[in-house]
Structures are given as C-alpha cells and as structure tokens.
Design an enzyme around this catalytic site. Structure first.
Site, short mmCIF file in Angstrom:
data_model
loop_
_atom_site.label_atom_id
_atom_site.label_comp_id
_atom_site.label_asym_id
_atom_site.label_seq_id
_atom_site.Cartn_x
_atom_site.Cartn_y
_atom_site.Cartn_z
N ASP A 135 -6.36 2.96 -1.92
CA ASP A 135 -4.91 2.86 -2.09
C ASP A 135 -4.19 4.13 -1.63
O ASP A 135 -4.76 5.21 -1.62
CB ASP A 135 -4.57 2.61 -3.56
CG ASP A 135 -5.13 1.30 -4.07
OD1 ASP A 135 -5.33 0.39 -3.26
OD2 ASP A 135 -5.34 1.19 -5.30
N LYS A 136 -2.94 3.96 -1.30
CA LYS A 136 -2.11 5.08 -0.84
C LYS A 136 -2.15 6.25 -1.82
O LYS A 136 -2.34 7.40 -1.41
CB LYS A 136 -0.66 4.61 -0.66
CG LYS A 136 0.32 5.73 -0.32
CD LYS A 136 1.74 5.22 -0.23
CE LYS A 136 2.72 6.36 0.03
NZ LYS A 136 4.13 5.89 0.10
#
Length: 303
Positions: A135-136
């Site tokens: 994930d970011k």
C-alpha cells in the site's frame, strides 16, 4: 466505447449501489458515469439516487480507457539489492507503487524507470517490473523483476507461497493471545466499495495471516509480526481490524481518534525471502523500521 446492459433481479433503493456491485468499481467512478449522462434506466436518463424496481433495465456506456505510459522520473529510491534479474526496493511511506486512481506520476514505477536499465514487460507500460504491491502508506520491501523470465518465476513463487513476506505493525490495544492464525475471506466492503472487508466465502477470496506478539506496551499498544500466507488487498490491515486491534495510524481501518500525529499506518514490510529465479539460491532481505516508526516505539514503555 462499450455498452453494457443489466436487469435488476430485485428492488434497489439506489441505482449507483446497483451499478457499483455489477461493474465492480467504486461509487465515485459510478458517480462520474451518471454525471456524464452515460447511464440510462429503461431508456431514460437517470440519477444515482434513483431507485430500481425488479426487472428495470440499466444501460451503461463505458468510455474508452485513456492509455497512459509511465515515464522515468528522478526520484530518490532505496535499492538494497540488484542484479541482472531482479531488484529489491525499500519503498518509503507515501509512495504509490504504480499509476492509478489519479496517481500519474511520482510513483515507484516512475523512479524505477529512471534508476534501472531494464524492467519486465509482462504487466504492460503502466506496471513494468511490478511483481507484487504494498500500500501507498505502508513502507518496506518488494521485489522488482528486470526481465519476463524472472517475473514469471517470482510470480509463481508468490502464488505457490514459497516467497515469504513478513511485516511488522504496531496495533491498538493489547492482543489476548501471543500468537495465532487468522483465516477469513476478504472482498469488497458491500457498504463502501473503496474498502475491503471480511465477507462470506461466496463474496471474497481466502485470506490467511499468521501473527505473533513481539512486545506489549504499558500505554496499550502491541508490536506484532505478521506472516502472509495469502496476498489479498489490505490483508493485514483488514485482519488487524478483524482482531479488534487495528494498525496504529490506519486512516481507513483504524480508530478515528489517533494518539500520534502520523501520515499513515505503522505497517512495515520488514523481511522478504525468495529463491533467485536464475541461480536457485535462497535469498533473505530485511529493511529496518523507518525513523518515524522507531520514534513512536521509543516513546512507549515496554511492559
């Protein structure tokens, strides 16, 4: 353009909910279809809040996808290992892996195209070299393939669970058990298509996560190790919430009132173990916790 038609098999209170389920896209994407006049109900223009009766026919015109090509960008990147077949990258929190959902530049792919001499092409021009994602707002390790042969081999390792991925996370509260295995099914949250959730077997995919407690803190936090047996979207974050101990700082699945001023969840891809696609050698890589993570731990008192 592509035109799709759907027939409602039951009543729906909102047409946008019906479309998000049948197109498997977010409510915001569905909203744009209505705003552009691309949705008809029984041949007439429609609103997202409009209800549907059984046997109503919904016609959607899907515009042609815009083709993007990722471009090299001179972005600092922590490459901890590289050879002719692969690279191991320690991704910082806040960096998106590849373009999508409005992220056109500033991604890991943009940085890789500038730093590396070649990348695998199996995933096309948007995701060259990307074998798996994090994930970011999750930091840590991921492997990048530099040719298609390596890409296929590494993908097979992930699919067959011979590639081992271990994460560290700080959780809210104190877990009851020192270790355990969470086995559920994960799919789109029926009430919010942007989120993932634990769902019934017919609505999701099998998700298995092993966890073990590393440290407990007096302030009511637990440092945990997570070993992925499957790789579903947001798996650790969803399973942490399922355990009633969400990841600290998680803006989607965490608690609303955060004790610390964070830019994302305290979740770090710490260790990556794989077999080299050419030499057959088993390789293990570790990335230390980032400074903002260790700074929080240093503030807490171990039990």
């Amino acid at each position: 353009m592509e035109i799709k038609k759907f027939t409602a098999r039951k009543e729906y209170s909102r047409a946008d909910v019906f479309l998000s389920e049948n197109l498997d896209i977010t409510r915001s994407a569905v909203k744009k279809l209505f705003q552009s006049g691309n949705v008809l109900i029984n041949g007439k223009s429609a609103k997202p809040s409009q209800g549907l009766a059984e046997n109503d026919v919904v016609e959607v015109t899907l515009p042609d996808a815009v083709e993007y090509v990722a471009k090299p960008e001179d972005i600092p990147l922590d490459i901890i290992y590289e050879d002719d077949d692969l690279a191991i990258v320690n991704k910082p929190q806040g960096m998106t892996v590849h373009m999508g959902n409005g992220n056109i530049d500033g991604t890991l792919v943009n940085a890789l195209l500038f730093r590396l001499d070649k990348l695998s092409g199996i995933n096309g021009v948007i995701r060259p070299g990307i074998v798996h994602r994090i994930d970011k707002d999750t930091s840590g390790l991921l492997v990048v393939a530099k040719n298609d042969k390596a890409h296929l081999d590494l993908s097979k390792q992930i699919e067959e669970k011979t590639c081992k991925r271990t994460y560290l996370a700080l959780l809210e509260g104190n877990l009851k058990d020192d270790s355990g295995t969470v086995t559920t099914y994960i799919g789109r949250d029926p009430s919010d298509r942007v989120k993932m959730a634990v769902v019934s077997p017919d609505k999701g995919k099998l998700a298995i996560t092993e966890y073990s407690v590393l440290k407990r803190y007096n302030e009511g936090f637990t440092l945990c190790r997570f070993d992925l047996q499957t790789g579903r979207t947001h798996q650790i974050r969803v399973h942490a919430k399922y355990l009633l101990h969400p990841v600290v700082g998680d803006p989607v699945y965490g608690i609303k009132k955060q004790k610390f001023n964070l830019n994302g969840q305290l979740l770090h891809a710490w260790r990556l173990r794989l077999v080299h696609p050419t030499t057959g050698e088993e390789l293990t890589f570790e990335a230390p916790l980032p400074e903002y993570f260790t700074a929080i731990l240093n503030k807490l008192t171990e039990r």
